[in-house]
Design a protein around this motif. Sequence first.
Motif, short mmCIF file in Angstrom:
data_model
loop_
_atom_site.label_atom_id
_atom_site.label_comp_id
_atom_site.label_asym_id
_atom_site.label_seq_id
_atom_site.Cartn_x
_atom_site.Cartn_y
_atom_site.Cartn_z
N ALA A 266 0.83 -1.21 0.00
CA ALA A 266 0.00 0.00 0.00
C ALA A 266 0.86 1.26 0.00
O ALA A 266 0.34 2.37 -0.01
CB ALA A 266 -0.92 0.00 1.21
N GLY A 267 2.20 1.10 0.06
CA GLY A 267 3.08 2.27 -0.02
C GLY A 267 3.46 2.84 1.33
O GLY A 267 4.00 3.95 1.40
N ALA A 268 3.19 2.10 2.42
CA ALA A 268 3.61 2.58 3.75
C ALA A 268 5.11 2.35 3.91
O ALA A 268 5.68 1.42 3.32
CB ALA A 268 2.85 1.84 4.84
N ARG A 269 5.75 3.20 4.72
CA ARG A 269 7.16 2.96 5.08
C ARG A 269 7.13 2.09 6.33
O ARG A 269 7.17 2.58 7.46
CB ARG A 269 7.86 4.29 5.34
N ALA A 270 6.95 0.79 6.09
CA ALA A 270 6.61 -0.11 7.20
C ALA A 270 7.82 -0.88 7.72
O ALA A 270 8.61 -1.41 6.94
CB ALA A 270 5.54 -1.09 6.76
N THR A 271 7.89 -0.92 9.05
CA THR A 271 8.92 -1.69 9.76
C THR A 271 8.18 -2.77 10.54
O THR A 271 7.10 -2.49 11.07
CB THR A 271 9.60 -0.74 10.79
N GLY A 272 8.75 -3.96 10.62
CA GLY A 272 8.06 -5.02 11.36
C GLY A 272 9.00 -5.72 12.32
O GLY A 272 10.19 -5.87 12.03
N VAL A 273 8.45 -6.15 13.45
CA VAL A 273 9.25 -6.93 14.40
C VAL A 273 8.46 -8.15 14.83
O VAL A 273 7.23 -8.18 14.75
CB VAL A 273 9.63 -6.11 15.67
N ASP A 274 9.19 -9.15 15.31
CA ASP A 274 8.56 -10.33 15.92
C ASP A 274 9.58 -10.96 16.86
O ASP A 274 10.78 -10.91 16.62
CB ASP A 274 8.12 -11.35 14.85
N LEU A 275 9.05 -11.55 17.92
CA LEU A 275 9.91 -12.23 18.90
C LEU A 275 10.49 -13.52 18.31
O LEU A 275 11.53 -14.00 18.75
CB LEU A 275 9.05 -12.56 20.14
N SER A 276 9.80 -14.09 17.33
CA SER A 276 10.21 -15.38 16.78
C SER A 276 11.09 -15.18 15.53
O SER A 276 10.64 -14.60 14.54
CB SER A 276 8.95 -16.20 16.45
N SER A 277 12.32 -15.69 15.60
CA SER A 277 13.23 -15.51 14.46
C SER A 277 12.75 -16.31 13.25
O SER A 277 12.94 -15.90 12.10
CB SER A 277 14.65 -15.92 14.85
N GLN A 278 12.09 -17.45 13.50
CA GLN A 278 11.56 -18.25 12.37
C GLN A 278 10.48 -17.45 11.64
O GLN A 278 10.40 -17.49 10.41
CB GLN A 278 10.93 -19.56 12.88
N SER A 279 9.64 -16.76 12.40
CA SER A 279 8.59 -15.97 11.77
C SER A 279 9.21 -14.85 10.94
O SER A 279 8.78 -14.60 9.81
CB SER A 279 7.65 -15.37 12.83
N ILE A 280 10.22 -14.19 11.49
CA ILE A 280 10.88 -13.10 10.75
C ILE A 280 11.49 -13.65 9.45
O ILE A 280 11.37 -13.04 8.39
CB ILE A 280 11.96 -12.43 11.64
N ARG A 281 12.09 -14.81 9.53
CA ARG A 281 12.71 -15.41 8.33
C ARG A 281 11.64 -15.65 7.25
O ARG A 281 11.82 -15.31 6.08
CB ARG A 281 13.37 -16.75 8.73
N LEU A 282 10.48 -16.17 7.68
CA LEU A 282 9.40 -16.45 6.72
C LEU A 282 8.78 -15.16 6.19
O LEU A 282 8.45 -15.05 5.00
CB LEU A 282 8.33 -17.33 7.39
N ALA A 283 8.62 -14.17 7.07
CA ALA A 283 8.04 -12.89 6.62
C ALA A 283 8.97 -12.25 5.58
O ALA A 283 8.51 -11.66 4.60
CB ALA A 283 7.85 -11.95 7.82
N PHE A 284 10.26 -12.41 5.80
CA PHE A 284 11.25 -11.91 4.85
C PHE A 284 11.06 -12.57 3.48
O PHE A 284 10.97 -11.91 2.45
CB PHE A 284 12.65 -12.23 5.39
#
Length: 256
Positions: free
Chosen positions: A77-95
Amino acid sequence: MQMEKNAVQAYWNKRPCGFAEVESDAGPETGFARHARLRYAREPEILEFARFERWRDCRVLEIGVGIGADYTRFLRAGARATGVDLSSQSIRLAFQNALAQGLAPQLSNADAESLPFAEAGFDLVYSWGVLHHSPDLQRTIREVHRVLKPGAECRIMLYNRRSLLALQCYLRYGLGRLHPFAPLSRLISDHIESPGTQALTKKEVHALFRMFSSVQVHSVPTVYDLRLGRRRFAPHALLRFVPRSLGWFLLIRAVK
Ligand SMILES: C[S@@+](CC[C@H](N)C(=O)[O-])C[C@H]1O[C@@H](n2cnc3c(N)ncnc32)[C@H](O)[C@@H]1O
């Protein structure tokens, strides 16, 4: 507290939210696309609540991105979005999810109880079904308040203790296992998602968000309130017969 946090982290590293749908049978669409399609069909209230298209060019922080379904919507949608998560596996998949869509993610492994951001940097803090997993929920709300710009808002979904889903939890794990006097909050903590999950009343939400200048809380009936089995739900159309106050999701909008 740290042991509880480690247990939450271990739970979500083992079962990143929604990953079963990414992995399930291959069809013409990618796993992430299949997960997103099923997610918004099951939880259509997300689209209305997040209003992804509204945040173009705004600085958005999503706390608890999971495998990135909502996070990638903010980016698209064009937001300058930053994301965090406690789970490194989730971050890897979101990436992976973001890269597969040709997006440039800004994601990091971080804890909602101590966000690695300066104060007053964000136009929106968004979090869907996350902060009630933190042992110190009040601390996460103080962090949300700290990183928001003055006058900016947060949109946060937390679980409702006065809901049909909470009643099902009592019938199954309290009455059903011959613990009729077990406190509902303990049954939810022991049996819903990661260890220590909290579900709140609207009054408790208002107390948690007291440092905000305005707070709105609405409960929404969800397919989970009419669950028929582990992965089976009653048709969405039946939700209109459930009183809104008994819905599992508490949708909170608060302005700093
Ligand atoms: C139910 S999932 C929701 C994920 C995503 N928002 C969604 O709707 O699919 C809960 C997520 O919260 C994350 N989480 C739990 N405690 C957290 C904390 N203290 N800080 C950041 N993320 C946390 C978990 O790792 C998990 O990815």
